[in-house]
Motif scaffolding. Structure first.
Motif, PDB file in Angstrom:
ATOM      1  N   SER A   1      35.553  39.370  50.526  1.00  6.90           N
ATOM      2  CA  SER A   1      36.796  40.101  49.931  1.00  6.90           C
ATOM      3  C   SER A   1      36.161  40.658  48.544  1.00  6.90           C
ATOM      4  O   SER A   1      35.328  40.115  48.338  1.00  6.90           O
ATOM      5  N   VAL A   2      36.929  41.515  48.164  1.00  4.36           N
ATOM      6  CA  VAL A   2      36.479  42.285  47.019  1.00  4.36           C
ATOM      7  C   VAL A   2      37.532  42.188  45.807  1.00  4.36           C
ATOM      8  O   VAL A   2      38.650  42.433  45.971  1.00  4.36           O
ATOM      9  N   ARG A   3      37.031  41.659  44.874  1.00  2.26           N
ATOM     10  CA  ARG A   3      37.931  41.419  43.479  1.00  2.26           C
ATOM     11  C   ARG A   3      37.527  42.563  42.675  1.00  2.26           C
ATOM     12  O   ARG A   3      36.364  42.781  41.980  1.00  2.26           O
ATOM     13  N   GLU A   4      38.657  43.107  42.071  1.00  2.77           N
ATOM     14  CA  GLU A   4      38.379  44.202  40.990  1.00  2.77           C
ATOM     15  C   GLU A   4      38.033  43.569  39.728  1.00  2.77           C
ATOM     16  O   GLU A   4      38.538  42.446  39.449  1.00  2.77           O
ATOM     17  N   PRO A   5      37.591  44.329  38.706  1.00  4.38           N
ATOM     18  CA  PRO A   5      37.237  43.930  37.455  1.00  4.38           C
ATOM     19  C   PRO A   5      38.544  43.454  36.690  1.00  4.38           C
ATOM     20  O   PRO A   5      39.298  44.141  36.520  1.00  4.38           O
TER      21      PRO A   5
END
Length: 348
Positions: free
Chosen positions: A303-307
């Motif tokens: 998964s990709v987590r936004e800053p």
């Protein structure tokens, strides 16, 4: 006729306060506090803009100048072609204001009585007032609160009441200073949905200041960052990450526990068993990283987590030299109190 491309115009706006501070035992020295220092920007009609910064940055001072409560020390300011400080009453018919720390409602009266007073004060046609009231009551869930004295409302309930009050006369521009303060998660979602709908359906121009950056993320495409009275950034929300050199996080789940993943363009910042966290530049695409990891490692899920935008902004502030005075907005507040202030009922 107003120019739609320049609905709100600030050119080199400054606000300087003269304050006296105690020096020694008996003497006071006059000093200048520069709350707003040469800010310039334009807001087109119908745009929703986030205006953010730390306490004392100059946000509230800017809004007070936009409403005519304060007069700029220098520069040029226009809202819908009107100079706010010279034609405050005329401008009041076209703007709505919500200050999170103060109310425009009458403290001892039931909420509905405040609305009736504003109906007369703004000279809103009866049919239009009734339609606006019903819409606000429904969308902001105020039905059970209309007969409750304002002093008995919780902070969150009062905030919803203040937002409704600011919209009864169909303002063309809405200034919101911490509009979701004190609201629970469900109420915040209702207010955000309401503001989004207001902006889309009626084309209301919105300038939003808040410390809850989720408000900005969900409502605004454009954001302006102010610190020590100066504009640090004005652009797309995504561009903040590039300016602040922020990073996204790729969370990788492997089939088994392995040494830290080695891949060009990212670095491992945390490992817990088969799960690893990799940081990479927010402006970069995650696709090449995912492809390389999938080709070289036993990948199960990712998964990709936004800053965190708050972290990005904090980094921008940290890189600024220490300057200014957090007392600036406090001085502005005291001045506003003496001249009608945030809690005043703008048109009379």
């Amino acid at each position: 006729m107003d120019d739609d491309t320049d609905f709100i115009v600030l050119d080199g706006i400054e606000k300087v306060f003269d304050v006296r501070r105690k020096v020694g035992r008996f003497r006071r020295e006059k000093q200048q506090v520069r709350a707003v220092d040469g800010i310039s920007f334009r807001v087109p009609r119908g745009e929703m803009v986030g205006y953010i910064g730390p306490n004392g940055a100059g946000k509230s001072t800017t809004i007070k100048m936009l409403t005519g409560i304060l007069t700029p020390s220098g520069g040029r300011l226009r809202v819908a072609g009107i100079d706010p400080s010279r034609e405050r009453t005329r401008l009041a018919q076209r703007i709505g204001v919500v200050f999170g720390q103060r109310t425009t409602l009458w403290w001892d009266l039931p909420l509905i009585d405040s609305y009736r007073l504003m109906h007369r004060m703004y000279r809103v046609p009866d049919a239009r007032y009734q339609a606006n009231l019903e819409r606000c009551v429904e969308l902001l869930d105020l039905g059970e609160l209309l007969n409750v004295p304002v002093r008995q409302l919780s902070l969150g309930q009062r905030m919803r009441g203040d937002i409704a009050a600011a919209l009864l006369h169909d303002p063309e521009v809405l200034y919101l200073d911490e509009p979701t303060i004190g609201l629970d998660v469900i109420s915040k979602a209702k207010v955000r949905d309401f503001l989004r709908q207001l902006n889309v359906e009626r084309g209301t121009t919105v300038l939003l200041t808040t410390h809850d950056l989720t408000d900005i993320e969900q409502l605004c495409r454009r954001v302006m960052v102010i610190d020590h009275g100066r504009l640090l950034y004005d652009g797309a929300l995504a561009g903040l990450h590039e300016v602040g050199e922020s990073e996204r996080t790729l969370v990788v789940d492997l089939e088994r526990e392995l040494p830290p993943v080695e891949v060009v363009g990212a670095r491992v910042v945390k490992v817990e068993g088969p799960r690893q966290w990799l940081a990479f530049p927010a402006a970069a695409s995650a696709a090449p990283l995912v492809a390389r990891i999938a080709a070289e490692y036993p990948l199960v899920d990712l998964s990709v987590r936004e800053p965190d935008i708050e972290t990005v902004i904090a980094k921008m502030y940290a890189e600024r030299p220490e300057a200014g005075d957090s007392a600036a907005d406090e001085v502005a507040g005291r001045t506003a109190d003496r001249t009608g202030g945030e809690g005043s009922k703008l048109p009379h």
